[in-house]
Motif scaffolding. Structure first.
Motif, mmCIF file in Angstrom:
data_model
loop_
_atom_site.group_PDB
_atom_site.id
_atom_site.type_symbol
_atom_site.label_atom_id
_atom_site.label_comp_id
_atom_site.label_asym_id
_atom_site.label_seq_id
_atom_site.Cartn_x
_atom_site.Cartn_y
_atom_site.Cartn_z
ATOM 1 N N ASP A 1 0.827 -1.200 0.000
ATOM 2 C CA ASP A 1 0.000 0.000 0.000
ATOM 3 C C ASP A 1 0.866 1.256 0.000
ATOM 4 O O ASP A 1 1.748 1.403 0.836
ATOM 5 C CB ASP A 1 -0.907 -0.026 1.240
ATOM 6 C CG ASP A 1 -1.877 1.144 1.273
ATOM 7 O OD1 ASP A 1 -1.439 2.244 1.661
ATOM 8 O OD2 ASP A 1 -3.055 0.951 0.925
ATOM 9 N N GLU A 2 0.598 2.167 -0.938
ATOM 10 C CA GLU A 2 1.438 3.367 -1.077
ATOM 11 C C GLU A 2 1.399 4.245 0.170
ATOM 12 O O GLU A 2 2.423 4.782 0.598
ATOM 13 C CB GLU A 2 0.986 4.176 -2.288
ATOM 14 C CG GLU A 2 1.850 5.402 -2.554
ATOM 15 C CD GLU A 2 1.441 6.157 -3.808
ATOM 16 O OE1 GLU A 2 1.956 7.282 -4.009
ATOM 17 O OE2 GLU A 2 0.613 5.624 -4.576
ATOM 18 N N LEU A 3 0.221 4.382 0.786
ATOM 19 C CA LEU A 3 0.095 5.218 1.979
ATOM 20 C C LEU A 3 0.887 4.621 3.142
ATOM 21 O O LEU A 3 1.611 5.339 3.851
ATOM 22 C CB LEU A 3 -1.377 5.363 2.366
ATOM 23 C CG LEU A 3 -1.672 6.244 3.579
ATOM 24 C CD1 LEU A 3 -1.299 7.696 3.291
ATOM 25 C CD2 LEU A 3 -3.152 6.146 3.949
ATOM 26 N N LEU A 4 0.772 3.312 3.335
ATOM 27 C CA LEU A 4 1.512 2.651 4.405
ATOM 28 C C LEU A 4 3.018 2.706 4.144
ATOM 29 O O LEU A 4 3.815 2.864 5.067
ATOM 30 C CB LEU A 4 1.056 1.204 4.554
ATOM 31 C CG LEU A 4 -0.327 0.997 5.169
ATOM 32 C CD1 LEU A 4 -0.714 -0.476 5.126
ATOM 33 C CD2 LEU A 4 -0.374 1.512 6.607
ATOM 34 N N ARG A 5 3.414 2.580 2.882
ATOM 35 C CA ARG A 5 4.838 2.642 2.546
ATOM 36 C C ARG A 5 5.410 4.016 2.867
ATOM 37 O O ARG A 5 6.494 4.132 3.455
ATOM 38 C CB ARG A 5 5.053 2.303 1.070
ATOM 39 C CG ARG A 5 6.534 2.244 0.670
ATOM 40 C CD ARG A 5 6.716 1.622 -0.701
ATOM 41 N NE ARG A 5 6.005 2.335 -1.750
ATOM 42 C CZ ARG A 5 4.958 1.838 -2.415
ATOM 43 N NH1 ARG A 5 4.493 0.641 -2.148
ATOM 44 N NH2 ARG A 5 4.370 2.565 -3.363
ATOM 45 N N GLU A 6 4.684 5.056 2.537
ATOM 46 C CA GLU A 6 5.134 6.416 2.830
ATOM 47 C C GLU A 6 5.228 6.632 4.337
ATOM 48 O O GLU A 6 6.191 7.220 4.840
ATOM 49 C CB GLU A 6 4.172 7.429 2.205
ATOM 50 C CG GLU A 6 4.463 8.885 2.542
ATOM 51 C CD GLU A 6 5.724 9.422 1.883
ATOM 52 O OE1 GLU A 6 6.168 10.519 2.302
ATOM 53 O OE2 GLU A 6 6.259 8.759 0.976
ATOM 54 N N TYR A 7 4.220 6.161 5.059
ATOM 55 C CA TYR A 7 4.208 6.286 6.520
ATOM 56 C C TYR A 7 5.393 5.542 7.122
ATOM 57 O O TYR A 7 6.098 6.064 8.004
ATOM 58 C CB TYR A 7 2.889 5.724 7.050
ATOM 59 C CG TYR A 7 2.799 5.614 8.553
ATOM 60 C CD1 TYR A 7 2.755 6.751 9.355
ATOM 61 C CD2 TYR A 7 2.742 4.369 9.170
ATOM 62 C CE1 TYR A 7 2.665 6.650 10.742
ATOM 63 C CE2 TYR A 7 2.650 4.256 10.551
ATOM 64 C CZ TYR A 7 2.613 5.394 11.331
ATOM 65 O OH TYR A 7 2.532 5.286 12.697
ATOM 66 N N ALA B 1 -4.188 0.970 8.455
ATOM 67 C CA ALA B 1 -4.416 1.677 7.193
ATOM 68 C C ALA B 1 -5.719 2.464 7.247
ATOM 69 O O ALA B 1 -5.812 3.582 6.728
ATOM 70 C CB ALA B 1 -4.437 0.683 6.025
ATOM 71 N N LEU C 1 -5.041 5.560 9.293
ATOM 72 C CA LEU C 1 -4.138 6.464 8.589
ATOM 73 C C LEU C 1 -4.864 7.219 7.484
ATOM 74 O O LEU C 1 -4.639 8.425 7.285
ATOM 75 C CB LEU C 1 -2.969 5.657 8.009
ATOM 76 C CG LEU C 1 -1.693 6.416 7.665
ATOM 77 C CD1 LEU C 1 -1.142 7.130 8.887
ATOM 78 C CD2 LEU C 1 -0.650 5.448 7.094
ATOM 79 N N ARG C 2 -5.754 6.537 6.781
ATOM 80 C CA ARG C 2 -6.507 7.207 5.717
ATOM 81 C C ARG C 2 -7.457 8.265 6.280
ATOM 82 O O ARG C 2 -7.792 9.239 5.600
ATOM 83 C CB ARG C 2 -7.280 6.176 4.888
ATOM 84 C CG ARG C 2 -6.375 5.309 4.023
ATOM 85 C CD ARG C 2 -7.140 4.446 3.039
ATOM 86 N NE ARG C 2 -6.203 3.685 2.219
ATOM 87 C CZ ARG C 2 -5.783 2.456 2.490
ATOM 88 N NH1 ARG C 2 -6.246 1.838 3.557
ATOM 89 N NH2 ARG C 2 -4.904 1.848 1.702
ATOM 90 N N ARG D 1 -6.783 9.993 9.054
ATOM 91 C CA ARG D 1 -6.074 10.920 9.931
ATOM 92 C C ARG D 1 -6.314 12.388 9.578
ATOM 93 O O ARG D 1 -6.500 13.202 10.497
ATOM 94 C CB ARG D 1 -4.573 10.617 9.971
ATOM 95 C CG ARG D 1 -3.843 11.504 10.981
ATOM 96 C CD ARG D 1 -2.520 10.945 11.441
ATOM 97 N NE ARG D 1 -1.545 10.865 10.378
ATOM 98 C CZ ARG D 1 -0.234 10.700 10.595
ATOM 99 N NH1 ARG D 1 0.229 10.569 11.830
ATOM 100 N NH2 ARG D 1 0.606 10.628 9.585
#
Length: 207
Positions: free
Chosen positions: A26-32, A63, A66-67, A69
């Motif tokens: 997941d791109e969002l988790l990778r960035e985090y 996730a 985070l989405r 947040r």
């Protein structure tokens, strides 16, 4: 080929960097993972936010939290405890209608309670001093995801102390996740490109 999410060790991405499976897809988790998770957080507002978000996460995926947040930050005035501590029942009712956040009355009320508990701690050194006083002498050195603890003696003690101080949704599993997220322990896999980058703990291969 097996799904990266089913891998227990690190996954090397197209960029050549090794990450745990949960941060590899997941791109969002990778960035985090690459920029935030495990880095030291020592300010009151930042720690208050993370205490509350870990509480909201219970029973859900990170996730999901985070989405949401950005919506959480808007709803709780960027997690300013001075503002949230003044929330009334009217504010709680309003937030229960906010589709951008996780609409759980007990957790919303817990966020208000935690703001008030945060303010009360200021006369005793503050939230940051309390949380960081539970930093252990050693950190895990996991090579696989299954080797990562979900709680520790320190997280149990921190949980007990936070509850004593009036905080809600701070069980030992949530407090261990908090400790991981803000740098008190380093549970990056030993072969991950992020291992040791917090500056708090040396990489496992170093003395």
């Amino acid at each position: 080929m097996a799904d990266a999410r089913d891998t227990d060790g690190v996954v090397v991405g197209p960029d050549g960097l090794a990450r745990p499976a949960w941060a590899a897809v997941d791109e969002l988790l990778r960035e985090y993972y690459d920029t935030e998770w495990g880095m030291p957080v020592r300010d009151e507002r930042g720690l208050y936010e993370r205490v509350c978000l870990e509480g909201f996460q219970g029973g859900l995926s990170w996730a999901t939290v985070l989405r949401k947040r950005p919506a959480f930050r808007a709803a709780f005035h960027d997690f300013d405890p001075d503002v949230v501590a003044r929330f009334s029942e009217t504010d709680v009712t309003r937030l229960l209608c906010d589709t951008g956040i996780i609409r759980n009355r007990r957790k919303i009320e817990g966020t208000v309670t935690n703001a008030r508990a945060t303010l009360a701690l200021r006369d005793a050194g503050g939230l940051a001093e309390l949380i960081w006083s539970f930093k252990p002498d050693r950190t895990p050195e996991p090579t696989t995801f299954s080797e990562i603890p979900t709680q520790s003696a320190e997280s149990e003690a921190l949980s007990k102390e936070l509850k004593k101080r009036g905080f809600k949704f701070v069980g030992p599993t949530s407090t261990y996740a908090l400790m991981e997220a803000v740098g008190l322990v380093d549970t990056h896999l030993v072969d991950s490109h992020r291992r040791g980058t917090s500056g708090i703990w040396a990489p496992a291969h170093l003395p």
